[in-house]
Design an enzyme around this catalytic site. Structure first.
Site, PDB file in Angstrom:
ATOM      1  N   LYS A 171       0.847  -1.216   0.000  1.00  0.00           N
ATOM      2  CA  LYS A 171       0.000   0.000   0.000  1.00  0.00           C
ATOM      3  C   LYS A 171       0.878   1.259   0.000  1.00  0.00           C
ATOM      4  O   LYS A 171       0.599   2.229  -0.709  1.00  0.00           O
ATOM      5  CB  LYS A 171      -0.912  -0.045   1.225  1.00  0.00           C
ATOM      6  N   LYS A 246      -1.143  11.229   5.180  1.00  0.00           N
ATOM      7  CA  LYS A 246      -0.956  10.101   6.108  1.00  0.00           C
ATOM      8  C   LYS A 246      -0.202   8.957   5.407  1.00  0.00           C
ATOM      9  O   LYS A 246       0.781   8.429   5.920  1.00  0.00           O
ATOM     10  CB  LYS A 246      -2.321   9.593   6.595  1.00  0.00           C
TER      11      LYS A 246
END
Ligand code: NAD
Length: 294
Positions: A171, A246
């Protein structure tokens, strides 16, 4: 049909849990926010009073929490679930967290014989609602086989990335690349526009040429080029700048821990941090175009 405990029913977890209910699974949910529980109760889930209570009799435990500290606390904290679960339970954490915490929780689970996978997702709230998320899983092969059976109700592409933590690494790699090519795409389109090209025509040219990428294909950042893209809707998210910041932070940790000199990734992080500090945290990430237009 499986018995599932679902913990964390926010923007993503809520629709994911609803899809499990729709697929016929027996779902018991827990969240700290009462309104999230109410929504799931209306959708047909059973509501529990604690995370532990939700796991009673569960074959699968799925979590969708904000960050690594929440995941560590739920599973390995003082009253962490891992100590309480039967070893036959399969645990899938779909949150996007740091790879180090994912590995630690995965290893703690393995040490007591519990199958655990980090299974972060690609695709935002719309994909969560449509059941079309991509899952990137980290853990052993046997757990992955069990995970696939249940993840299929929430997503369409389910990958086994490697051992514990590999889902989070995948990811991080993907979203760092996304940030880089989104910025590159905005620069190319703005450069063309300032030289008199129609951004729609330039997009078509690049789509048929070697500059082709996902941002051009499905998420064109130039207003008016692509109907339905956030850029054509005043950059309503979509995927918020806050979330990109983030994810870039997590990607930088991965690069640092593995000694990769990711110059482009660092630059992308700086650009997105500045964009966030300028008050654009809740705006779609393709609005990075504005930083070169202003
Ligand atoms: P959110 O803040 O909307 O939801 C998080 C939920 O977790 C909240 O309802 C909160 O009450 C609950 N929660 C927190 N601590 C808890 C605990 N100890 N026990 C039970 N519930 C608890 O966040 P979100 O947008 O749903 O994102 C969840 C995860 O998915 C994050 O890791 C995020 O990075 C990732 N993600 C989000 C998107 C997106 O577009 N929103 C896309 C991909 C991945």
């Amino acid at each position: 049909m499986a018995t599932v405990a679902f913990i964390g029913l926010g923007n993503m977890g809520g629709p994911m849990a609803i899809n499990l209910v729709k697929a016929g699974h027996a779902v018991t949910v827990f969240d700290l926010a009462p309104q999230a529980l109410e929504q799931l109760a209306q959708a047909g889930a059973a509501v529990a009073e604690s995370a532990l209570a939700a796991t009673a009799g569960a074959e699968y435990v799925i979590s969708m929490l904000p960050a690594g500290k929440h995941v560590a606390s739920v599973y390995t904290g003082e009253e962490g679930l891992l100590q309480q679960l039967d070893s036959s339970v399969t645990v899938l954490d779909c949150s996007t967290i740091d790879a180090a915490t994912a590995r630690q929780v995965g290893e703690a689970a393995a040490a007591i014989g519990i199958g655990f996978m980090d299974a972060p997702v690609s695709g935002g709230v719309a994909a969560a609602a449509a059941g079309t998320l991509a899952f990137m899983c980290g853990g052993d092969a046997a757990t992955f086989e069990k995970a696939k059976l249940i993840l299929a109700a929430m997503g369409k592409n389910i990958f086994h990335a490697g051992p514990a933590g590999a889902g989070q690494v995948a990811k991080g790699c993907n979203n760092m690349l996304l940030a880089i090519h989104m910025i590159g795409t905005t620069e190319a389109l703005e450069m063309g526009a300032r030289n008199g090209l129609d951004p729609s025509v330039l997009s078509e040219i690049m789509l048929a040429s070697s500059g082709r990428n996902w941002s051009l294909e499905v998420y064109n950042p130039y207003p008016g080029v692509m109907e339905g893209a956030p850029a054509s809707n005043d950059y309503q998210p979509g995927f918020m700048v806050d979330l990109m910041v983030k994810d870039l932070g997590l990607a930088m940790e991965i690069a640092e821990q593995s000694g990769v000199d990711n110059v482009m990734g660092k630059l992308a992080q700086q650009r997105y941090l500045k964009h966030q500090q300028d008050g654009n945290g809740a705006v779609d990430f393709s609005s990075i175009l504005r930083t070169i237009q202003d």
